[in-house]
Scaffold this active site. Structure first.
Site, mmCIF file in Angstrom:
data_model
loop_
_atom_site.group_PDB
_atom_site.id
_atom_site.type_symbol
_atom_site.label_atom_id
_atom_site.label_comp_id
_atom_site.label_asym_id
_atom_site.label_seq_id
_atom_site.Cartn_x
_atom_site.Cartn_y
_atom_site.Cartn_z
ATOM 1 N N PHE A 1 -2.855 15.647 4.942
ATOM 2 C CA PHE A 1 -2.920 15.185 3.560
ATOM 3 C C PHE A 1 -1.587 15.395 2.850
ATOM 4 C CE2 PHE A 1 -4.060 15.333 -0.936
ATOM 5 C CZ PHE A 1 -4.749 14.138 -1.032
ATOM 6 N N GLU B 1 0.843 -1.198 0.000
ATOM 7 C CA GLU B 1 0.000 0.000 0.000
ATOM 8 C C GLU B 1 0.874 1.243 0.000
ATOM 9 O OE1 GLU B 1 -2.663 1.359 -0.439
ATOM 10 O OE2 GLU B 1 -4.397 0.275 0.323
HETATM 11 P P1 IMP Z 1 -7.986 4.347 4.025
HETATM 12 O O1 IMP Z 1 -8.933 3.307 3.490
HETATM 13 O O2 IMP Z 1 -8.696 5.480 4.684
HETATM 14 O O3 IMP Z 1 -6.898 3.764 4.915
HETATM 15 O O4 IMP Z 1 -7.299 5.056 2.818
HETATM 16 C C1 IMP Z 1 -6.503 4.381 1.987
HETATM 17 C C2 IMP Z 1 -6.305 5.092 0.685
HETATM 18 O O5 IMP Z 1 -6.660 6.487 0.711
HETATM 19 C C3 IMP Z 1 -4.837 5.084 0.355
HETATM 20 O O6 IMP Z 1 -4.465 3.898 -0.285
HETATM 21 C C4 IMP Z 1 -4.697 6.314 -0.529
HETATM 22 O O7 IMP Z 1 -5.002 5.964 -1.859
HETATM 23 C C5 IMP Z 1 -5.724 7.275 0.010
HETATM 24 N N1 IMP Z 1 -5.101 8.255 0.937
HETATM 25 C C6 IMP Z 1 -5.131 8.259 2.288
HETATM 26 N N2 IMP Z 1 -4.457 9.304 2.800
HETATM 27 C C7 IMP Z 1 -3.974 9.986 1.737
HETATM 28 C C8 IMP Z 1 -3.148 11.184 1.617
HETATM 29 O O8 IMP Z 1 -2.712 11.823 2.591
HETATM 30 N N3 IMP Z 1 -2.851 11.550 0.336
HETATM 31 C C9 IMP Z 1 -3.296 10.871 -0.762
HETATM 32 N N4 IMP Z 1 -4.037 9.753 -0.690
HETATM 33 C C10 IMP Z 1 -4.380 9.326 0.545
HETATM 34 MG MG MG Z 2 -4.169 3.609 -2.262
#
Ligand code: IMP
Ligand code: MG
Length: 180
Positions: free
Chosen positions: A156, A103
């Protein structure tokens, strides 16, 4: 390094390509050290992890390692929708295999958790997750990733594969959104 601007947001330099390269090597050594089976399957979660996966896979000296890809989408703009869609599915038979999910970032953990559940139904020998970035303060679901490049605060970020609505993936360094 200078700041960059996307969609009216200013981002400042955060993690350099050299720092990324160092952590990629460290994580690769940890994976090599822990590897017990001889034919692990690396599973790159598209789109964000493609750059990390390419570097990590090359850095792991496991002669019979294989790599494949799966595609998820959960983000709109700068926040998670909490609703993960599987856009491109897994075709490989993973029964009895050691799977290492790659990831880019674990934020709420929703994507990671759903993917683990989906894989476990297919009876792999083991499932572990390697993520370049981890926001422990945002984790709401599932277990923390086994391999982490950097733990970061819940801000972010973009670059090195990570995007803002599809853009900024081609930056070689990682940038963080500037707080006003
Ligand atoms: P989660 O399901 O909330 O853990 O998010 C996972 C996905 O969200 C990651 O694989 C990224 O594609 C996206 N994501 C989460 N945080 C960020 C960030 O700070 N910048 C860009 N993409 C993010
Ligand atoms: Mg991702």
């Amino acid at each position: 390094m200078d700041t960059v601007t996307y969609q009216g947001l200013t981002f400042e330099p955060y993690i350099t390509r050299q720092q990324i390269a160092e952590q990629v090597q460290r994580v690769a050594h940890e994976i090599e050290r822990d590897s017990t089976g001889d034919n692990p399957l690396f599973l790159c979660v598209l789109n964000g992890a493609f750059m990390f996966a390419a570097d990590l896979f090359r850095a792991c000296r496991l002669p019979k390692a294989e790599i494949t890809f799966i595609r998820f989408k959960s983000y709109e703009g700068t926040s998670s929708t909490g609703n993960v869609q599987q856009v491109m599915g897994l075709v490989e038979d993973i029964k009895g295999r050691d799977v290492i999910i790659i990831e880019d970032i674990v934020d709420t953990g929703v994507t990671a958790h759903q993917l683990r559940q989906l894989l476990l139904e297919r009876e792999p020998r083991s499932v572990k997750m390697a993520t370049l970035l981890f926001k422990p303060g945002s984790l709401t679901m599932g277990t923390p990733p086994e391999y982490v490049g950097f733990e970061i605060p819940s801000k972010f970020i973009i670059g090195y594969g990570l995007d803002l609505d599809g853009q900024a993936r081609n930056l070689s360094d990682i940038y963080v959104v500037k707080s006003e």
